[in-house]
Design a protein around this motif. Structure first.
Motif, PDB file in Angstrom:
ATOM      1  N   GLN A   1       0.839  -1.201   0.000  1.00  0.00           N
ATOM      2  CA  GLN A   1       0.000   0.000   0.000  1.00  0.00           C
ATOM      3  C   GLN A   1       0.876   1.255   0.000  1.00  0.00           C
ATOM      4  O   GLN A   1       0.624   2.194  -0.745  1.00  0.00           O
ATOM      5  CB  GLN A   1      -0.936   0.005   1.205  1.00  0.00           C
ATOM      6  CG  GLN A   1      -1.856   1.207   1.228  1.00  0.00           C
ATOM      7  CD  GLN A   1      -2.757   1.218   2.451  1.00  0.00           C
ATOM      8  OE1 GLN A   1      -2.421   0.660   3.488  1.00  0.00           O
ATOM      9  NE2 GLN A   1      -3.898   1.863   2.323  1.00  0.00           N
TER      10      GLN A   1
ATOM     11  N   LEU B   1       2.401   1.702  -3.385  1.00  0.00           N
ATOM     12  CA  LEU B   1       1.405   2.215  -4.325  1.00  0.00           C
ATOM     13  C   LEU B   1       1.267   3.731  -4.224  1.00  0.00           C
ATOM     14  O   LEU B   1       1.186   4.421  -5.239  1.00  0.00           O
ATOM     15  CB  LEU B   1       0.041   1.571  -4.063  1.00  0.00           C
ATOM     16  CG  LEU B   1      -0.287   0.339  -4.863  1.00  0.00           C
ATOM     17  CD1 LEU B   1      -1.542  -0.321  -4.320  1.00  0.00           C
ATOM     18  CD2 LEU B   1      -0.443   0.655  -6.326  1.00  0.00           C
TER      19      LEU B   1
ATOM     20  N   GLU C   1       2.100   6.246  -7.245  1.00  0.00           N
ATOM     21  CA  GLU C   1       1.083   7.144  -7.805  1.00  0.00           C
ATOM     22  C   GLU C   1       1.605   8.580  -7.841  1.00  0.00           C
ATOM     23  O   GLU C   1       1.348   9.320  -8.794  1.00  0.00           O
ATOM     24  CB  GLU C   1      -0.228   7.065  -7.009  1.00  0.00           C
ATOM     25  CG  GLU C   1      -0.973   5.763  -7.174  1.00  0.00           C
ATOM     26  CD  GLU C   1      -1.596   5.554  -8.550  1.00  0.00           C
ATOM     27  OE1 GLU C   1      -1.626   6.502  -9.368  1.00  0.00           O
ATOM     28  OE2 GLU C   1      -2.047   4.434  -8.812  1.00  0.00           O
TER      29      GLU C   1
ATOM     30  N   GLU D   1      -2.100  -0.793 -11.563  1.00  0.00           N
ATOM     31  CA  GLU D   1      -3.464  -1.318 -11.450  1.00  0.00           C
ATOM     32  C   GLU D   1      -3.436  -2.787 -11.035  1.00  0.00           C
ATOM     33  O   GLU D   1      -4.254  -3.230 -10.231  1.00  0.00           O
ATOM     34  CB  GLU D   1      -4.212  -1.132 -12.766  1.00  0.00           C
ATOM     35  CG  GLU D   1      -4.558   0.322 -13.040  1.00  0.00           C
ATOM     36  CD  GLU D   1      -5.137   0.562 -14.428  1.00  0.00           C
ATOM     37  OE1 GLU D   1      -5.406  -0.423 -15.158  1.00  0.00           O
ATOM     38  OE2 GLU D   1      -5.317   1.733 -14.790  1.00  0.00           O
TER      39      GLU D   1
ATOM     40  N   ARG E   1      -2.501  -2.883  -7.352  1.00  0.00           N
ATOM     41  CA  ARG E   1      -3.662  -2.510  -6.541  1.00  0.00           C
ATOM     42  C   ARG E   1      -4.645  -3.680  -6.438  1.00  0.00           C
ATOM     43  O   ARG E   1      -5.176  -3.976  -5.369  1.00  0.00           O
ATOM     44  CB  ARG E   1      -4.365  -1.284  -7.140  1.00  0.00           C
ATOM     45  CG  ARG E   1      -5.514  -0.769  -6.274  1.00  0.00           C
ATOM     46  CD  ARG E   1      -6.121   0.525  -6.803  1.00  0.00           C
ATOM     47  NE  ARG E   1      -5.144   1.603  -6.705  1.00  0.00           N
ATOM     48  CZ  ARG E   1      -4.461   2.120  -7.737  1.00  0.00           C
ATOM     49  NH1 ARG E   1      -4.654   1.663  -8.955  1.00  0.00           N
ATOM     50  NH2 ARG E   1      -3.609   3.094  -7.560  1.00  0.00           N
TER      51      ARG E   1
ATOM     52  N   TYR F   1      -3.240  -6.216  -4.074  1.00  0.00           N
ATOM     53  CA  TYR F   1      -3.387  -5.714  -2.713  1.00  0.00           C
ATOM     54  C   TYR F   1      -4.834  -5.887  -2.226  1.00  0.00           C
ATOM     55  O   TYR F   1      -5.077  -6.239  -1.086  1.00  0.00           O
ATOM     56  CB  TYR F   1      -2.948  -4.242  -2.666  1.00  0.00           C
ATOM     57  CG  TYR F   1      -3.331  -3.524  -1.413  1.00  0.00           C
ATOM     58  CD1 TYR F   1      -2.678  -3.774  -0.212  1.00  0.00           C
ATOM     59  CD2 TYR F   1      -4.359  -2.594  -1.416  1.00  0.00           C
ATOM     60  CE1 TYR F   1      -3.038  -3.127   0.944  1.00  0.00           C
ATOM     61  CE2 TYR F   1      -4.728  -1.932  -0.259  1.00  0.00           C
ATOM     62  CZ  TYR F   1      -4.067  -2.199   0.916  1.00  0.00           C
ATOM     63  OH  TYR F   1      -4.421  -1.560   2.058  1.00  0.00           O
ATOM     64  N   GLN F   2      -5.781  -5.651  -3.115  1.00  0.00           N
ATOM     65  CA  GLN F   2      -7.203  -5.749  -2.760  1.00  0.00           C
ATOM     66  C   GLN F   2      -7.753  -7.168  -2.896  1.00  0.00           C
ATOM     67  O   GLN F   2      -8.933  -7.393  -2.730  1.00  0.00           O
ATOM     68  CB  GLN F   2      -8.023  -4.793  -3.642  1.00  0.00           C
ATOM     69  CG  GLN F   2      -7.705  -3.345  -3.399  1.00  0.00           C
ATOM     70  CD  GLN F   2      -8.386  -2.423  -4.406  1.00  0.00           C
ATOM     71  OE1 GLN F   2      -8.841  -2.831  -5.475  1.00  0.00           O
ATOM     72  NE2 GLN F   2      -8.450  -1.150  -4.051  1.00  0.00           N
TER      73      GLN F   2
END
Length: 139
Positions: free
Chosen positions: A30, A33, A37, A72, A75, A78-79
């Motif tokens: 996280q 990320l 970004e 992406e 992410r 991670y999710q």
């Protein structure tokens, strides 16, 4: 951590080893990320700059789109919406770590500072082609 300018192999090896520690570490991913970004936003500013040549802008656009896709995917990992083998995840993390580090084979404040980042991201993007394709076709 300091690399001899142009020492891509040592820089890549260093970040690849660091990436191994991040495989499966949600908190670290996280944080990575967020840094990535921010880096992507700076890259967007560089692309929009009138100071860049067409060749630089084209290379930056390729880097932008490949990195955006990799972020992406990260992410989604991670999710828990996407899965990859640990070795592939390590490669993905290597690319993002390399991009986010201001100190690598060609420091980012150098005129050619993003050249090595683009080379590493492109190489890893190509190595992850099957995973990228699978990710793009998720339902």
């Amino acid at each position: 951590m300091e690399f001899t300018p142009g020492d891509f192999k040592s820089a890549y090896t260093y970040f690849h080893r660091q990436a191994l520690d991040l495989v499966g570490d949600e908190k670290a991913q996280q944080e990575l990320l967020v840094r990535a970004e921010i880096g992507l936003a700076h890259l967007t500013q560089d692309i929009a700059s009138t100071e860049s040549s067409d060749i630089e802008r084209e290379a930056e656009l390729v880097l932008y789109f490949q990195l955006k896709q990799l972020l992406e995917m990260l992410r989604a990992l991670y999710q828990k919406k996407f899965e990859m083998h640990a070795e592939q995840e390590q490669l993905l993390l290597t690319a993002v770590l390399y991009f986010t580090s201001p100190v690598d084979a060609l420091p980012d404040d150098n005129v050619l500072g993003l050249f090595d980042d683009a080379q590493i991201v492109e190489t890893i993007y190509e190595e992850l082609a099957a995973d990228v394709d699978r990710f793009q076709h998720m339902e």
